[in-house]
Design a protein around this motif. Structure first.
Motif, PDB file in Angstrom:
ATOM      1  N   PRO A  61      26.723 -19.243 -34.624  1.00 51.66           N
ATOM      2  CA  PRO A  61      26.134 -18.990 -33.969  1.00 51.66           C
ATOM      3  C   PRO A  61      24.774 -19.121 -33.889  1.00 51.66           C
ATOM      4  O   PRO A  61      24.357 -18.262 -33.353  1.00 51.66           O
ATOM      5  CB  PRO A  61      27.126 -18.955 -33.005  1.00 51.66           C
TER       6      PRO A  61
ATOM      7  N   MET B 256      20.169 -15.843 -20.951  1.00 52.26           N
ATOM      8  CA  MET B 256      20.298 -16.970 -20.290  1.00 52.26           C
ATOM      9  C   MET B 256      21.532 -18.166 -20.825  1.00 52.26           C
ATOM     10  O   MET B 256      22.265 -18.949 -21.632  1.00 52.26           O
ATOM     11  CB  MET B 256      21.439 -16.915 -19.030  1.00 52.26           C
TER      12      MET B 256
ATOM     13  N   SER C 164      22.883 -18.108 -30.825  1.00 55.81           N
ATOM     14  CA  SER C 164      23.633 -16.619 -30.565  1.00 55.81           C
ATOM     15  C   SER C 164      22.413 -15.510 -31.206  1.00 55.81           C
ATOM     16  O   SER C 164      22.421 -15.110 -30.298  1.00 55.81           O
ATOM     17  CB  SER C 164      24.927 -16.151 -30.470  1.00 55.81           C
TER      18      SER C 164
ATOM     19  N   LEU D  86      21.935 -18.848 -25.110  1.00 56.69           N
ATOM     20  CA  LEU D  86      22.604 -17.632 -25.501  1.00 56.69           C
ATOM     21  C   LEU D  86      23.759 -18.840 -25.880  1.00 56.69           C
ATOM     22  O   LEU D  86      24.964 -18.774 -26.991  1.00 56.69           O
ATOM     23  CB  LEU D  86      23.720 -16.791 -24.592  1.00 56.69           C
ATOM     24  N   GLY D  87      24.381 -19.970 -25.151  1.00 55.68           N
ATOM     25  CA  GLY D  87      25.151 -20.791 -25.243  1.00 55.68           C
ATOM     26  C   GLY D  87      26.732 -20.349 -25.086  1.00 55.68           C
ATOM     27  O   GLY D  87      27.694 -20.839 -25.247  1.00 55.68           O
TER      28      GLY D  87
END
Lengths: 116, 437
Positions: free
Chosen positions: A56, A112, A59, A115-116
């Motif tokens: 990810p 935030m 992230s 970040l997913g």
């Protein structure tokens, strides 16, 4: 003979750095500690990505950006608050701290979201 | 006037009934068989074989092969469901029949039994070649076997062969083992060994060869050994079945009734295997055995009963199909352990063997792979002696919708943790920074 000279030079250098650093003000040392914490967290995340892979990726970027952004903001606070700095002599330290808090709020909002 | 029309109506009712009892998808066994003969003596000399067909319910129509009134179809409808061609010396068919119309008859899904013999005409050879079988080009050649011939007082040239090299298939030859060897006297043929449509049912022994028995061999024969086939069957892709035999006398009453003793062996069989062999083979050719149908292809998500029009990747689904085999009078469940289904898009992503419930229902369930696109459920079932099953059902598979992904990715936990620790670190730092001297 030369080798012992260089090692003793390194020791002397180290000692002088430590003693000079001990002379800095307390609040600057607190900021330095904060910066070190942020950088160490960033390094841990990069090491984790190197092992596990960048799945990810958003992230990963968000986590690293939060650490790096925090470090950058803390560095700028330290520069503005340091009384030995001629450039920011007229800037009140409260103003610098208020800017720091505001920028951190924006930074964490962005983190935030990303970040997913 | 009314009486005449009433009579006509009453006469035509059984006519309609006869039409309805003909070959149809629900009853695949043939009904009306045209038997073409060189001369009517064959009708009496092969009476046991014809009577076995008649007792099984076939309507045999005996005609001479050069009968000028011969016709296979009328107004676009075929008059017969199958043809038995026992006319090896015929040069030209009578009426509207010729090689092309015979092959068209087979191409439309009907069955054919073809028997050649030592004096086979070019027409018969040409029909056989179109069916995938090559007879020996030498018109005087017969199959000779010096080690596997039958002991006989009259035959000196070892052309009467006693053979038990049958194809290993219970569907084609019946479940009862044929104990006695089969007597054969005629010409041999070869088939293409890489073809999956032609099968040698009775192949010659490795010591056999095809040559003129009355003259000395001038050069090595072209057809030798087990490459020679004495009786072959062809199952076309439209499931028409063709039986090609290199001898007409193998069907005769004389051979059916005779005993057999192989040269070099002491066992003398009272009755040779010809009758059982050819009667069972005719059952297979006329679709009384080995004819499969697949119905009721169904698929659904595990836990639901109706068929969706689209699946999603990583769904669990179930697939089922029912397969029946025609037993001559009714559809029986077909039981096998090797039917497979493919989940196919350019190449099979999933290949599973279907489990059976012993009553003809085959089912399986699997997880759709992580690939989206338009897939097909493919069942390709081709076994020796059975009709080919080729089922295919198309179904699209979509990727995740944006709200079907996992909310929190476990692999990203360190990043979540780092971000939150930065936030709390910032909070703690402000407190410490503000409240220390």
């Amino acid at each position: 003979m030369g080798k012992s000279a260089t090692t003793s030079d390194v020791h002397a250098l180290f000692h002088s750095l430590r003693s000079a650093y001990a002379a800095t003000a307390n609040h600057l040392k607190i900021i330095d500690l904060y910066i070190v914490f942020a950088i160490v967290t960033a390094v841990i995340q990069v090491a984790y990505m190197a092992i596990v892979g960048s799945f990810p990726f958003n992230s990963f970027l968000s986590g690293v950006l939060s650490c790096v952004g925090t470090a950058v903001l803390a560095v700028s606070l330290r520069i503005q608050v340091n009384k030995d700095n001629k450039e920011f002599k007229d800037l009140p330290p409260e103003r610098a701290f208020a800017d720091f808090v505001l920028c951190n709020l924006v930074l964490h909002l962005v983190i935030m979201n990303f970040l997913g | 006037m009314i009486k005449i029309s009433l009579c006509l109506f009453l006469v035509s009712v059984p006519f309609f009934a006869i039409i309805c009892s003909a070959f149809s998808e629900d009853r695949p066994t043939d009904r009306r068989v045209l038997v073409l003969l060189d001369d009517f003596a064959i009708k009496s000399s092969h009476s046991i074989f014809f009577k076995s067909l008649e007792t099984r319910g076939f309507d045999l129509d005996f005609k001479l092969a050069d009968d000028p009134k011969l016709a296979l179809q009328r107004y676009g409808q075929y008059l017969y469901d199958a043809i038995v061609l026992f006319a090896p010396t015929i040069d030209r068919f009578g009426g509207s029949v010729d090689a092309a119309s015979l092959l068209e008859f087979v191409d439309s899904g009907h069955d054919l039994i073809l028997a050649a013999d030592t004096s086979a005409s070019d027409l018969i050879r040409e029909i056989a070649v179109e069916c995938g079988v090559d007879f020996d080009e030498d018109p005087t050649a017969m199959v000779i076997d010096h080690t596997n011939h039958a002991v006989s007082e009259t035959e000196g040239h070892h052309t009467l062969i006693a053979n038990d090299d049958f194809v290993n298939s219970e569907v084609i030859l019946g479940s009862r083992k044929i104990e006695a060897p089969v007597l054969f006297k005629g010409i041999g043929h070869s088939i293409n060994p890489s073809s999956s449509l032609v099968t040698k049912v009775l192949s010659a022994s490795p010591a056999a060869y095809s040559a003129n028995p009355k003259s000395k061999l001038s050069s090595p024969p072209t057809l030798i050994g087990s490459a020679i086939s004495l009786v072959s069957v062809v199952q076309a892709r439209n499931n028409a079945r063709i039986l090609i035999s290199g001898s007409l006398t193998v069907f005769s009453d004389r051979f059916f009734r005779s005993g057999v003793q192989k040269a070099g062996s002491t066992t003398k069989h009272e009755k040779c295997g010809n009758e059982q062999f050819f009667v069972e083979l005719s059952k297979w050719v006329f679709h009384e055995r080995g004819h499969l149908k697949a119905v009721n292809v169904r698929h659904n998500k595990v836990g639901e009963t109706d068929e969706p029009s689209m699946y999603r990747i990583k769904d669990d689904l179930e697939y089922s199909v029912e397969v029946y085999e025609w037993s001559g009078s009714s559809w029986e469940p077909y039981v096998a352990g090797d039917m497979q289904v493919q989940f196919y898009m350019m190449s099979p992503y999933v290949l599973k063997t279907l489990s059976s419930n012993e009553k003809g229902l085959y089912y399986t369930s699997f997880k759709i792979p992580d690939v989206y696109g338009v897939f097909q459920f493919k069942v390709e079932y081709q076994r020796l002696g059975y009709t080919a099953l080729s089922l295919s059902k198309q179904i699209p598979v979509r990727p995740f919708r944006h709200n079907e992904y996992e909310r929190f990715i476990p692999a990203a936990l360190p990043y979540y943790g780092a971000s939150f620790s930065m936030m709390s670190g910032f909070f703690v730092f402000t407190l410490v920074y503000l409240y220390t001297k």
